[in-house]
Scaffold this motif. Structure first.
Motif, PDB file in Angstrom:
ATOM      1  N   LEU A   1       0.932  -1.298  -0.011  1.00  0.00           N
ATOM      2  CA  LEU A   1      -0.123  -0.103  -0.038  1.00  0.00           C
ATOM      3  C   LEU A   1       0.736   1.200  -0.133  1.00  0.00           C
ATOM      4  O   LEU A   1       1.830   1.285   0.900  1.00  0.00           O
ATOM      5  N   TRP A   2       0.592   2.226  -0.834  1.00  0.00           N
ATOM      6  CA  TRP A   2       1.324   3.453  -1.055  1.00  0.00           C
ATOM      7  C   TRP A   2       0.553   4.617  -0.878  1.00  0.00           C
ATOM      8  O   TRP A   2      -0.554   4.492  -1.639  1.00  0.00           O
ATOM      9  N   ARG A   3       0.631   5.327   0.029  1.00  0.00           N
ATOM     10  CA  ARG A   3      -0.225   6.433   0.372  1.00  0.00           C
ATOM     11  C   ARG A   3      -0.509   7.483  -0.795  1.00  0.00           C
ATOM     12  O   ARG A   3       0.712   7.785  -1.354  1.00  0.00           O
ATOM     13  N   ARG A   4      -1.813   7.824  -1.071  1.00  0.00           N
ATOM     14  CA  ARG A   4      -1.832   8.465  -2.214  1.00  0.00           C
ATOM     15  C   ARG A   4      -1.837  10.234  -1.855  1.00  0.00           C
ATOM     16  O   ARG A   4      -1.963  10.461  -0.683  1.00  0.00           O
ATOM     17  N   ALA A   5      -1.695  11.126  -2.686  1.00  0.00           N
ATOM     18  CA  ALA A   5      -1.674  12.505  -2.232  1.00  0.00           C
ATOM     19  C   ALA A   5      -3.136  13.009  -1.832  1.00  0.00           C
ATOM     20  O   ALA A   5      -4.175  12.319  -2.045  1.00  0.00           O
ATOM     21  N   ASP A   6      -2.885  13.762  -1.209  1.00  0.00           N
ATOM     22  CA  ASP A   6      -4.310  14.390  -0.272  1.00  0.00           C
ATOM     23  C   ASP A   6      -5.556  15.053  -1.423  1.00  0.00           C
ATOM     24  O   ASP A   6      -4.890  16.072  -2.163  1.00  0.00           O
ATOM     25  N   PRO A   7      -6.419  14.441  -1.610  1.00  0.00           N
ATOM     26  CA  PRO A   7      -7.454  14.946  -2.430  1.00  0.00           C
ATOM     27  C   PRO A   7      -8.071  16.227  -2.165  1.00  0.00           C
ATOM     28  O   PRO A   7      -8.732  16.937  -3.131  1.00  0.00           O
ATOM     29  N   ALA A   8      -7.731  16.751  -1.163  1.00  0.00           N
ATOM     30  CA  ALA A   8      -8.042  18.060  -0.767  1.00  0.00           C
ATOM     31  C   ALA A   8      -7.370  19.324  -1.204  1.00  0.00           C
ATOM     32  O   ALA A   8      -7.578  20.571  -1.256  1.00  0.00           O
ATOM     33  N   LEU A   9      -6.192  18.904  -1.877  1.00  0.00           N
ATOM     34  CA  LEU A   9      -5.269  19.904  -2.573  1.00  0.00           C
ATOM     35  C   LEU A   9      -5.909  20.304  -3.832  1.00  0.00           C
ATOM     36  O   LEU A   9      -6.473  19.655  -4.455  1.00  0.00           O
ATOM     37  N   THR A  10      -5.711  21.606  -4.158  1.00  0.00           N
ATOM     38  CA  THR A  10      -6.330  22.042  -5.253  1.00  0.00           C
ATOM     39  C   THR A  10      -5.328  21.764  -6.467  1.00  0.00           C
ATOM     40  O   THR A  10      -4.034  21.228  -6.164  1.00  0.00           O
ATOM     41  N   PRO A  11      -5.765  21.647  -7.680  1.00  0.00           N
ATOM     42  CA  PRO A  11      -5.086  21.244  -8.689  1.00  0.00           C
ATOM     43  C   PRO A  11      -3.633  21.954  -8.680  1.00  0.00           C
ATOM     44  O   PRO A  11      -2.718  21.489  -9.247  1.00  0.00           O
ATOM     45  N   ASP A  12      -3.728  23.308  -8.536  1.00  0.00           N
ATOM     46  CA  ASP A  12      -2.591  24.167  -8.632  1.00  0.00           C
ATOM     47  C   ASP A  12      -1.509  23.754  -7.336  1.00  0.00           C
ATOM     48  O   ASP A  12      -0.255  23.786  -7.715  1.00  0.00           O
ATOM     49  N   GLN A  13      -2.179  23.577  -6.064  1.00  0.00           N
ATOM     50  CA  GLN A  13      -1.378  23.223  -5.031  1.00  0.00           C
ATOM     51  C   GLN A  13      -0.474  21.731  -5.341  1.00  0.00           C
ATOM     52  O   GLN A  13       0.744  21.501  -5.288  1.00  0.00           O
ATOM     53  N   ARG A  14      -1.206  20.816  -5.874  1.00  0.00           N
ATOM     54  CA  ARG A  14      -0.741  19.462  -6.179  1.00  0.00           C
ATOM     55  C   ARG A  14       0.376  19.653  -7.216  1.00  0.00           C
ATOM     56  O   ARG A  14       1.333  18.966  -7.149  1.00  0.00           O
ATOM     57  N   GLY A  15      -0.083  20.287  -8.351  1.00  0.00           N
ATOM     58  CA  GLY A  15       0.766  20.691  -9.366  1.00  0.00           C
ATOM     59  C   GLY A  15       2.361  21.131  -8.849  1.00  0.00           C
ATOM     60  O   GLY A  15       3.474  20.791  -9.514  1.00  0.00           O
ATOM     61  N   ALA A  16       2.116  21.952  -8.114  1.00  0.00           N
ATOM     62  CA  ALA A  16       3.394  22.804  -7.735  1.00  0.00           C
ATOM     63  C   ALA A  16       4.046  21.824  -6.863  1.00  0.00           C
ATOM     64  O   ALA A  16       5.519  21.437  -6.977  1.00  0.00           O
TER      65      ALA A  16
ATOM     66  N   PRO B   1       1.590  13.036   8.666  1.00  0.00           N
ATOM     67  CA  PRO B   1       0.395  12.606   9.087  1.00  0.00           C
ATOM     68  C   PRO B   1      -0.806  12.600   8.126  1.00  0.00           C
ATOM     69  O   PRO B   1      -0.405  13.062   7.183  1.00  0.00           O
ATOM     70  N   VAL B   2      -1.621  11.537   8.368  1.00  0.00           N
ATOM     71  CA  VAL B   2      -2.463  11.147   7.436  1.00  0.00           C
ATOM     72  C   VAL B   2      -3.267  12.394   7.049  1.00  0.00           C
ATOM     73  O   VAL B   2      -3.668  13.262   7.863  1.00  0.00           O
ATOM     74  N   TRP B   3      -4.116  12.264   6.075  1.00  0.00           N
ATOM     75  CA  TRP B   3      -4.979  13.689   5.578  1.00  0.00           C
ATOM     76  C   TRP B   3      -6.479  13.164   5.901  1.00  0.00           C
ATOM     77  O   TRP B   3      -7.320  14.075   5.351  1.00  0.00           O
ATOM     78  N   TRP B   4      -6.804  11.842   6.242  1.00  0.00           N
ATOM     79  CA  TRP B   4      -8.137  11.727   6.410  1.00  0.00           C
ATOM     80  C   TRP B   4      -8.352  11.662   7.891  1.00  0.00           C
ATOM     81  O   TRP B   4      -7.432  11.850   8.791  1.00  0.00           O
ATOM     82  N   SER B   5      -9.602  11.750   8.239  1.00  0.00           N
ATOM     83  CA  SER B   5      -9.952  12.072   9.678  1.00  0.00           C
ATOM     84  C   SER B   5     -10.899  11.240  10.428  1.00  0.00           C
ATOM     85  O   SER B   5     -11.250  11.596  11.619  1.00  0.00           O
ATOM     86  N   ASP B   6     -11.060  10.103   9.808  1.00  0.00           N
ATOM     87  CA  ASP B   6     -11.908   9.111  10.460  1.00  0.00           C
ATOM     88  C   ASP B   6     -11.077   8.219  11.385  1.00  0.00           C
ATOM     89  O   ASP B   6     -11.869   7.249  12.156  1.00  0.00           O
ATOM     90  N   GLY B   7     -10.047   8.203  11.942  1.00  0.00           N
ATOM     91  CA  GLY B   7      -9.275   7.668  12.918  1.00  0.00           C
ATOM     92  C   GLY B   7      -8.599   6.376  12.334  1.00  0.00           C
ATOM     93  O   GLY B   7      -7.941   5.716  13.147  1.00  0.00           O
ATOM     94  N   ALA B   8      -8.744   5.880  11.078  1.00  0.00           N
ATOM     95  CA  ALA B   8      -8.399   4.698  10.330  1.00  0.00           C
ATOM     96  C   ALA B   8      -6.833   4.963  10.351  1.00  0.00           C
ATOM     97  O   ALA B   8      -5.875   5.932  10.438  1.00  0.00           O
ATOM     98  N   PRO B   9      -5.885   3.745  10.732  1.00  0.00           N
ATOM     99  CA  PRO B   9      -4.559   3.667  10.920  1.00  0.00           C
ATOM    100  C   PRO B   9      -3.897   4.085   9.450  1.00  0.00           C
ATOM    101  O   PRO B   9      -4.575   3.896   8.294  1.00  0.00           O
TER     102      PRO B   9
END
Length: 126
Positions: A27-42, A85-93
Motif C-alpha cells: 500500500l502506497w499512500r496517495r496525495a491528499d485529494p483536498a489539495l487544489t490542482p495548483d497546489q498539487r501541481g506545484a 500525518p494522514v490526511w483523513w480524519s476518521d481515525g483509520a490507521p
C-alpha cells in the motif's frame, strides 16, 4: 464491491475503494485529494525535481549530496500527503508500505489480482 471497483487491466493502477492508497503489492499512500490542482501541481513539480536530484546524486560518490536529495524527496512528499500525518480524519490507521494481503484490503486486493490475471489470459489468447 462491483466490477467497476476493480481495474480492468494490468495497465491501470489499483486504488483502494476509500481512495487512500495505490496498491502495487504494498500500500502506497496517495496525495491528499483536498489539495487544489495548483497546489498539487506545484508539489508534484518539486517532488519530480527532488527525484531527479536523487538520480543525479547516485551518479557521484557523494553521500552528503545523496542524503540531501533524499531529504528533499521526503520534504516534497510530506505536503503532498504521501508521508507525515494522514490526511483523513476518521481515525483509520496509516497502512502505508504494508502488504495489501495482510490488511483489511486483502479480499478486495485478491479480487483485483484475479481480474487482472483473467484479463491477461484473455489478452494472451487473442
Amino acid at each position: 464491491m462491483s466490477k467497476a471497483d476493480i481495474p480492468r487491466n494490468d495497465q491501470q493502477p489499483s486504488v483502494t475503494l476509500d481512495g487512500r492508497y495505490l496498491i502495487r503489492g504494498g500500500l502506497w499512500r496517495r496525495a491528499d485529494p483536498a489539495l487544489t490542482p495548483d497546489q498539487r501541481g506545484a508539489r508534484v513539480h518539486e517532488l519530480l525535481a527532488a527525484r531527479r536530484a536523487v538520480r543525479d546524486a547516485l551518479g557521484y560518490p557523494d553521500a552528503d549530496a545523496l542524503a540531501a536529495a533524499r531529504g528533499r524527496v521526503d520534504a516534497a512528499k510530506t505536503p503532498l500527503g504521501e508521508r507525515g500525518p494522514v490526511w483523513w480524519s476518521d481515525g483509520a490507521p496509516d497502512l502505508n508500505r504494508n502488504m495489501a494481503r495482510t490488511t483489511h484490503y486483502a479480499a478486495w486486493f485478491e479480487a483485483v489480482e484475479d481480474r487482472r490475471a483473467n484479463w491477461a489470459r484473455a489478452r494472451a489468447s487473442s
